[in-house]
Design an enzyme around this catalytic site. Structure first.
Site, PDB file in Angstrom:
ATOM      1  N   CYS A   1      31.549  47.970  37.505  1.00 46.48           N
ATOM      2  CA  CYS A   1      32.607  48.724  36.882  1.00 46.48           C
ATOM      3  C   CYS A   1      32.326  50.030  37.116  1.00 46.48           C
ATOM      4  CB  CYS A   1      32.898  47.933  35.602  1.00 46.48           C
ATOM      5  SG  CYS A   1      33.945  49.115  34.387  1.00 46.48           S
TER       6      CYS A   1
ATOM      7  N   CYS B   1      35.956  50.116  38.456  1.00 47.83           N
ATOM      8  CA  CYS B   1      37.051  50.688  37.475  1.00 47.83           C
ATOM      9  C   CYS B   1      36.712  52.098  37.402  1.00 47.83           C
ATOM     10  CB  CYS B   1      36.802  49.857  36.256  1.00 47.83           C
ATOM     11  SG  CYS B   1      36.334  48.362  36.169  1.00 47.83           S
TER      12      CYS B   1
ATOM     13  N   LYS C   1      37.137  54.270  40.531  1.00 49.07           N
ATOM     14  CA  LYS C   1      38.248  54.136  40.894  1.00 49.07           C
ATOM     15  C   LYS C   1      39.414  55.051  40.091  1.00 49.07           C
ATOM     16  CE  LYS C   1      40.915  51.313  39.182  1.00 49.07           C
ATOM     17  NZ  LYS C   1      40.916  50.010  39.232  1.00 49.07           N
TER      18      LYS C   1
ATOM     19  N   TYR D   1      44.221  43.833  45.135  1.00 46.61           N
ATOM     20  CA  TYR D   1      44.090  44.650  44.101  1.00 46.61           C
ATOM     21  C   TYR D   1      43.289  45.904  44.369  1.00 46.61           C
ATOM     22  CZ  TYR D   1      42.538  45.781  39.295  1.00 46.61           C
ATOM     23  OH  TYR D   1      42.238  46.266  37.874  1.00 46.61           O
TER      24      TYR D   1
ATOM     25  N   GLU E   1      44.597  49.959  45.821  1.00 45.17           N
ATOM     26  CA  GLU E   1      44.132  50.844  45.177  1.00 45.17           C
ATOM     27  C   GLU E   1      43.458  51.982  45.990  1.00 45.17           C
ATOM     28  OE1 GLU E   1      43.946  49.238  40.482  1.00 45.17           O
ATOM     29  OE2 GLU E   1      41.856  49.401  41.530  1.00 45.17           O
TER      30      GLU E   1
ATOM     31  N   HIS F   1      61.321  57.432  21.425  1.00 49.93           N
ATOM     32  CA  HIS F   1      62.120  57.996  22.365  1.00 49.93           C
ATOM     33  C   HIS F   1      61.673  59.621  22.551  1.00 49.93           C
ATOM     34  CE1 HIS F   1      65.457  58.609  24.913  1.00 49.93           C
ATOM     35  NE2 HIS F   1      65.929  59.879  24.494  1.00 49.93           N
TER      36      HIS F   1
ATOM     37  N   GLU G   1      59.358  52.487  25.526  1.00 52.95           N
ATOM     38  CA  GLU G   1      60.568  52.147  25.014  1.00 52.95           C
ATOM     39  C   GLU G   1      61.647  51.297  25.963  1.00 52.95           C
ATOM     40  OE1 GLU G   1      63.622  54.910  23.730  1.00 52.95           O
ATOM     41  OE2 GLU G   1      63.146  56.258  25.320  1.00 52.95           O
TER      42      GLU G   1
HETATM   43  P1  FAD Z   1      28.920  43.086  37.500  1.00 53.20           P
HETATM   44  O1  FAD Z   1      29.433  44.143  36.542  1.00 53.20           O
HETATM   45  O2  FAD Z   1      29.271  43.191  38.908  1.00 53.20           O
HETATM   46  O3  FAD Z   1      27.277  43.164  37.467  1.00 53.20           O
HETATM   47  C1  FAD Z   1      26.514  42.407  37.961  1.00 53.20           C
HETATM   48  C2  FAD Z   1      24.983  42.939  37.935  1.00 53.20           C
HETATM   49  O4  FAD Z   1      24.232  42.166  38.517  1.00 53.20           O
HETATM   50  C3  FAD Z   1      25.074  44.044  39.183  1.00 53.20           C
HETATM   51  O5  FAD Z   1      24.544  45.318  38.840  1.00 53.20           O
HETATM   52  C4  FAD Z   1      24.497  43.322  40.297  1.00 53.20           C
HETATM   53  O6  FAD Z   1      23.684  44.123  41.032  1.00 53.20           O
HETATM   54  C5  FAD Z   1      23.328  42.499  39.418  1.00 53.20           C
HETATM   55  N1  FAD Z   1      22.712  41.382  40.067  1.00 53.20           N
HETATM   56  C6  FAD Z   1      23.245  40.413  40.835  1.00 53.20           C
HETATM   57  N2  FAD Z   1      22.340  39.515  41.149  1.00 53.20           N
HETATM   58  C7  FAD Z   1      21.366  39.708  40.485  1.00 53.20           C
HETATM   59  C8  FAD Z   1      20.068  39.227  40.548  1.00 53.20           C
HETATM   60  N3  FAD Z   1      19.711  37.957  41.198  1.00 53.20           N
HETATM   61  N4  FAD Z   1      19.026  39.827  39.523  1.00 53.20           N
HETATM   62  C9  FAD Z   1      19.551  41.033  39.050  1.00 53.20           C
HETATM   63  N5  FAD Z   1      20.355  41.492  39.119  1.00 53.20           N
HETATM   64  C10 FAD Z   1      21.473  41.256  39.708  1.00 53.20           C
HETATM   65  N6  FAD Z   1      38.050  45.680  36.329  1.00 53.20           N
HETATM   66  C11 FAD Z   1      38.807  46.045  35.515  1.00 53.20           C
HETATM   67  O7  FAD Z   1      38.959  45.372  34.449  1.00 53.20           O
HETATM   68  N7  FAD Z   1      39.579  47.015  35.494  1.00 53.20           N
HETATM   69  C12 FAD Z   1      39.555  47.778  36.675  1.00 53.20           C
HETATM   70  O8  FAD Z   1      40.533  48.897  36.903  1.00 53.20           O
HETATM   71  C13 FAD Z   1      38.713  47.488  37.742  1.00 53.20           C
HETATM   72  N8  FAD Z   1      38.606  48.207  38.961  1.00 53.20           N
HETATM   73  C14 FAD Z   1      37.781  47.850  39.775  1.00 53.20           C
HETATM   74  C15 FAD Z   1      37.807  48.248  40.901  1.00 53.20           C
HETATM   75  C16 FAD Z   1      36.871  47.984  41.810  1.00 53.20           C
HETATM   76  C17 FAD Z   1      36.878  48.738  43.333  1.00 53.20           C
HETATM   77  C18 FAD Z   1      35.980  46.585  41.817  1.00 53.20           C
HETATM   78  C19 FAD Z   1      35.196  46.282  42.833  1.00 53.20           C
HETATM   79  C20 FAD Z   1      36.075  45.758  40.801  1.00 53.20           C
HETATM   80  C21 FAD Z   1      36.775  46.507  39.731  1.00 53.20           C
HETATM   81  N9  FAD Z   1      37.107  45.857  38.447  1.00 53.20           N
HETATM   82  C22 FAD Z   1      38.072  46.164  37.564  1.00 53.20           C
HETATM   83  C23 FAD Z   1      36.257  44.366  38.391  1.00 53.20           C
HETATM   84  C24 FAD Z   1      35.086  44.678  37.561  1.00 53.20           C
HETATM   85  O9  FAD Z   1      34.247  45.865  38.002  1.00 53.20           O
HETATM   86  C25 FAD Z   1      34.333  43.385  37.360  1.00 53.20           C
HETATM   87  O10 FAD Z   1      35.311  42.522  37.004  1.00 53.20           O
HETATM   88  C26 FAD Z   1      33.301  43.653  36.362  1.00 53.20           C
HETATM   89  O11 FAD Z   1      32.154  44.571  36.885  1.00 53.20           O
HETATM   90  C27 FAD Z   1      32.416  42.125  36.447  1.00 53.20           C
HETATM   91  O12 FAD Z   1      31.224  42.268  35.606  1.00 53.20           O
HETATM   92  P2  FAD Z   1      30.168  41.228  35.731  1.00 53.20           P
HETATM   93  O13 FAD Z   1      29.338  41.534  34.500  1.00 53.20           O
HETATM   94  O14 FAD Z   1      30.709  39.876  36.035  1.00 53.20           O
HETATM   95  O15 FAD Z   1      29.551  41.850  37.124  1.00 53.20           O
HETATM   96  P1  NA7 Z   2      41.770  39.654  46.284  1.00 57.50           P
HETATM   97  O1  NA7 Z   2      42.786  40.136  45.416  1.00 57.50           O
HETATM   98  O2  NA7 Z   2      41.307  38.307  46.606  1.00 57.50           O
HETATM   99  O3  NA7 Z   2      42.457  40.276  47.757  1.00 57.50           O
HETATM  100  C1  NA7 Z   2      42.171  40.011  49.268  1.00 57.50           C
HETATM  101  C2  NA7 Z   2      42.903  40.521  49.984  1.00 57.50           C
HETATM  102  O4  NA7 Z   2      42.217  40.422  51.245  1.00 57.50           O
HETATM  103  C3  NA7 Z   2      44.135  39.801  50.099  1.00 57.50           C
HETATM  104  O5  NA7 Z   2      45.148  40.566  50.571  1.00 57.50           O
HETATM  105  C4  NA7 Z   2      43.762  38.831  51.374  1.00 57.50           C
HETATM  106  O6  NA7 Z   2      45.028  38.138  51.973  1.00 57.50           O
HETATM  107  C5  NA7 Z   2      43.022  39.448  52.126  1.00 57.50           C
HETATM  108  N1  NA7 Z   2      42.133  38.792  53.001  1.00 57.50           N
HETATM  109  C6  NA7 Z   2      41.311  37.823  52.550  1.00 57.50           C
HETATM  110  N2  NA7 Z   2      40.613  37.264  53.500  1.00 57.50           N
HETATM  111  C7  NA7 Z   2      40.903  37.962  54.878  1.00 57.50           C
HETATM  112  C8  NA7 Z   2      40.612  37.916  56.147  1.00 57.50           C
HETATM  113  N3  NA7 Z   2      39.403  36.896  56.401  1.00 57.50           N
HETATM  114  N4  NA7 Z   2      41.134  38.746  56.894  1.00 57.50           N
HETATM  115  C9  NA7 Z   2      42.116  39.590  56.426  1.00 57.50           C
HETATM  116  N5  NA7 Z   2      42.424  39.602  55.122  1.00 57.50           N
HETATM  117  C10 NA7 Z   2      41.780  38.838  54.273  1.00 57.50           C
HETATM  118  O7  NA7 Z   2      40.410  40.703  46.396  1.00 57.50           O
HETATM  119  P2  NA7 Z   2      40.209  42.087  45.909  1.00 57.50           P
HETATM  120  O8  NA7 Z   2      38.931  42.547  46.451  1.00 57.50           O
HETATM  121  O9  NA7 Z   2      41.287  43.083  46.379  1.00 57.50           O
HETATM  122  O10 NA7 Z   2      39.876  42.236  44.448  1.00 57.50           O
HETATM  123  C11 NA7 Z   2      39.069  41.012  43.879  1.00 57.50           C
HETATM  124  C12 NA7 Z   2      39.060  41.349  42.207  1.00 57.50           C
HETATM  125  O11 NA7 Z   2      38.389  42.535  41.845  1.00 57.50           O
HETATM  126  C13 NA7 Z   2      40.390  41.665  41.656  1.00 57.50           C
HETATM  127  O12 NA7 Z   2      41.015  40.473  41.111  1.00 57.50           O
HETATM  128  C14 NA7 Z   2      40.104  42.571  40.562  1.00 57.50           C
HETATM  129  O13 NA7 Z   2      40.052  41.941  39.315  1.00 57.50           O
HETATM  130  C15 NA7 Z   2      39.022  43.215  40.795  1.00 57.50           C
HETATM  131  P3  NA7 Z   2      45.450  36.644  51.368  1.00 57.50           P
HETATM  132  O14 NA7 Z   2      46.447  37.095  50.316  1.00 57.50           O
HETATM  133  O15 NA7 Z   2      44.659  35.899  51.025  1.00 57.50           O
HETATM  134  O16 NA7 Z   2      46.389  36.583  52.802  1.00 57.50           O
END
Ligand code: FAD
Ligand code: NA7
Length: 517
Positions: free
Chosen positions: A81, A86, A89, A223, A227, A490, A495
């Site tokens: 995040c 997040c 982004k 998602y 974005e 408003h 609203e």
């Molecule tokens: P993470 O935050 O991924 O943390 C896991 C940590 O563990 C990482 O630092 C990783 O490197 C570390 N790790 C992994 N394996 C090991 C290991 N074996 N030993 C030590 N360390 C390890 N969520 C929202 O709510 N709002 C948003 O707007 C949003 N935007 C997003 C945009 C993007 C581009 C992405 C990729 C995600 C977004 N998310 C958003 C999702 C959100 O970031 C995740 O749901 C959240 O970070 C999950 O938290 P977590 O604690 O499960 O894991």
């Molecule tokens: P999502 O929401 O699982 O979306 C993945 C997208 O990639 C979706 O449009 C899939 O199409 C597509 N997809 C998956 N596999 C393939 C392959 N092999 N080739 C082409 N396209 C593919 O993942 P995001 O990464 O966007 O988000 C993950 C979470 O992170 C989300 O829930 C947020 O909470 C933060 P499909 O619809 O399966 O045909």
């Protein structure tokens, strides 16, 4: 500290599972362990649980380690995040919105250079975003130190169900603990095609990319794909999204289509029913992307950047969950925990690593905090994964909570569900004459009685801010009667939810007559 645990049999598969109902020390924990809790993963969920557990007097260690991307990108403490999710982004989304606002500003009387002379500098945005992230990394470290949570910058690997091993810059460490929390999150997948990892990037790279991304092909229309394409186009780049099936497959279909149309209006291109086949680097450094459509036709085009956003894989393999005896679900990567408890009773999991749970930061944080309170504070509250609100910043925002129209119809039947809908005109759109074609909202309700609200969907400016409050209202059993009896503020766009009165079933025109009728 409460010492009560309840043994119950059931859960998924044939596993016998302890269901932890109250603060716990029970059979199976290691009594002479060095720590009360070892958290693997210092992201949203892991840090929330670690800090709460330490507040409650537990001895806690957090391991966090970032495996660099194929491009070599890595980052500091705080997880997805903060570093590659997040936060960057939202900052880039804001940069895109400001680009739109600059153009709107002229209509409001601001004297600005001609539109073609307004340019955006990727390097300065990148630097500002990365500086902010570094400050958050630093504050996070200080916070852990202040709370006496030991931070270990190493990749945690299970040796057995009671021991985690890691190698740090300072040497090897072996940690034993009464409880373990797996909060390792996930990382982006790449298509299994030639050139994907050599030349492609993911959301893990985009926010710190040295050079401006230029003309970009985003593969995946979930998602994250939408974005990324949205903010890149907003910053002025040529952006194309390759869609395998439909955009935002998990979301309300009609809302997803409105979002897609709004992105087309902003200049994002879409390639439908296509999958990539190869990425090749050309002599001039540009990337030749090759793909095929579902009817077998082959295509290619050059891009500066190809970004894979095809979903994320949970980081369980690297942790060697097998050595701890943890069963993995579905695709063999995620953990199907019951109340965050895995099939190994003293090992828990929160966040993106969980099977069929929303991959969202506040979900991971909330579950982590509640777990710490159950383990060390005698708490009994369980995480409720239902009705979690979310927003897609695309950049016109789509906020939703509860069921989509399709999910409601599937669950209750079309005759039992009433769909209210409306188009609306944001007041602030009038002067710059911005398109109102995509300003649409929908309420999904039960048809009978007080008409309990079971889903709310809003597309428009600040949808994220708007849907949050309505998420709370749904938690408080909002009904159509209460919603329609709420007096609006408003002139706001929020609203519009209080003015909604046209059902789809009536066939009446959902377009607004005027702003104030
Ligand atoms: P993470 O935050 O991924 O943390 C896991 C940590 O563990 C990482 O630092 C990783 O490197 C570390 N790790 C992994 N394996 C090991 C290991 N074996 N030993 C030590 N360390 C390890 N969520 C929202 O709510 N709002 C948003 O707007 C949003 N935007 C997003 C945009 C993007 C581009 C992405 C990729 C995600 C977004 N998310 C958003 C999702 C959100 O970031 C995740 O749901 C959240 O970070 C999950 O938290 P977590 O604690 O499960 O894991
Ligand atoms: P999502 O929401 O699982 O979306 C993945 C997208 O990639 C979706 O449009 C899939 O199409 C597509 N997809 C998956 N596999 C393939 C392959 N092999 N080739 C082409 N396209 C593919 O993942 P995001 O990464 O966007 O988000 C993950 C979470 O992170 C989300 O829930 C947020 O909470 C933060 P499909 O619809 O399966 O045909």
């Amino acid at each position: 500290m409460a010492l009560r645990a309840v043994l119950s049999f059931g859960g998924s598969g044939n596993r016998n599972r302890f269901l932890l109902l109250q603060g716990a020390r029970f059979y199976g924990t290691k009594r002479d362990a060095e720590y009360d809790l070892v958290v693997v993963g210092g992201g949203s969920g892991g840090l929330a649980c670690a800090k709460e557990a330490a507040n409650l007097g537990a001895k806690v260690a957090v391991l966090d380690y970032v495996i660099p991307t194929p491009l070599g990108t890595k980052w500091g403490l705080g997880g997805t995040c903060v570093n590659v999710g997040c936060i960057p982004k939202k900052l880039m989304h804001q940069a895109a919105l400001l680009g739109e606002a600059v153009h709107d500003a002229k209509a409001y009387g601001w004297q600005l250079p001609e539109a073609e002379n307004i340019t955006h500098d990727w390097a300065s945005l990148r630097e500002s975003v990365q500086n902010h992230i570094k400050s958050v990394n630093w504050v996070t470290r200080v916070e852990l130190r202040d709370k006496k949570v030991e931070y270990i910058n190493g990749l945690g690997v299970f040796k057995d169900p009671y021991t985690i091993h890691t190698v740090t810059k300072k040497g090897e460490r072996t940690l034993t603990s009464k409880y373990f929390l797996i909060a390792t999150g996930g990382r982006p997948r790449y298509n299994d095609i030639p050139g994907a990892k050599e030349y492609g990037i993911t959301s893990d790279d985009i926010f710190s990319l040295e050079n401006s991304p230029g003309k970009t092909l985003v593969i995946g229309a979930g998602y994250i794909g939408l974005e990324c394409a949205g903010f890149l186009r907003g910053l002025g780049f040529d952006a194309t999204v390759m869609v395998r099936s439909v955009v935002l497959r998990e979301f309300d279909r009609q809302m997803a289509e409105v979002i897609q149309e709004s992105m087309v209006l902003r200049g994002v291109k879409f390639l439908f029913k296509c999958v990539p086949t190869a990425i090749e680097k050309q002599d001039d450094g540009k990337l030749l992307a090759k793909w095929k459509s579902d009817d077998g036709q082959e295509f290619s085009e050059t891009y500066d950047t190809v970004l894979f956003a095809i979903g994320r894989r949970a980081l369980t393999r690297e942790l060697h969950t097998d050595r701890a005896g943890i069963e993995l679900a579905g695709d063999g990567e995620k953990i199907d925990a019951v109340n965050e408890q895995t099939n190994v009773p003293h090992i828990f999991a929160v966040g993106d690593v969980l099977y069929k749970k929303p991959e969202l930061t506040p979900v991971a944080i909330h579950a982590g905090k509640l777990l710490a309170r159950r383990l060390f504070g005698g708490g009994t509250a369980q995480m409720d994964y239902q009705n979690v609100a979310t927003t897609i910043f695309s950049p016109l925002e789509y906020g939703c909570v509860g069921l989509s129209e399709e999910a409601a119809v599937e669950k209750y039947g079309a005759e039992s569900v009433e769909i209210y809908h409306a188009y609306y005109k944001p007041t602030e759109f009038f002067i710059p004459q911005k398109s109102i074609a995509h300003c649409y909202l929908k309420v999904v309700a039960m048809r009978e009685g007080e008409q309990k609200v079971i889903g709310m969907h809003f597309i428009g400016p600040n949808a994220g801010e708007i849907i949050q409050g309505f998420g709370a209202a749904i938690k408080c059993d909002l009904t159509m009667e209460k919603l329609m009896g709420t007096v609006g503020i408003h002139p706001t766009v929020a609203e519009e939810f209080t003015r909604i009165n046209i059902t789809k079933r009536s066939g009446k025109d959902p377009n607004p007559a005027s702003c104030c009728s």
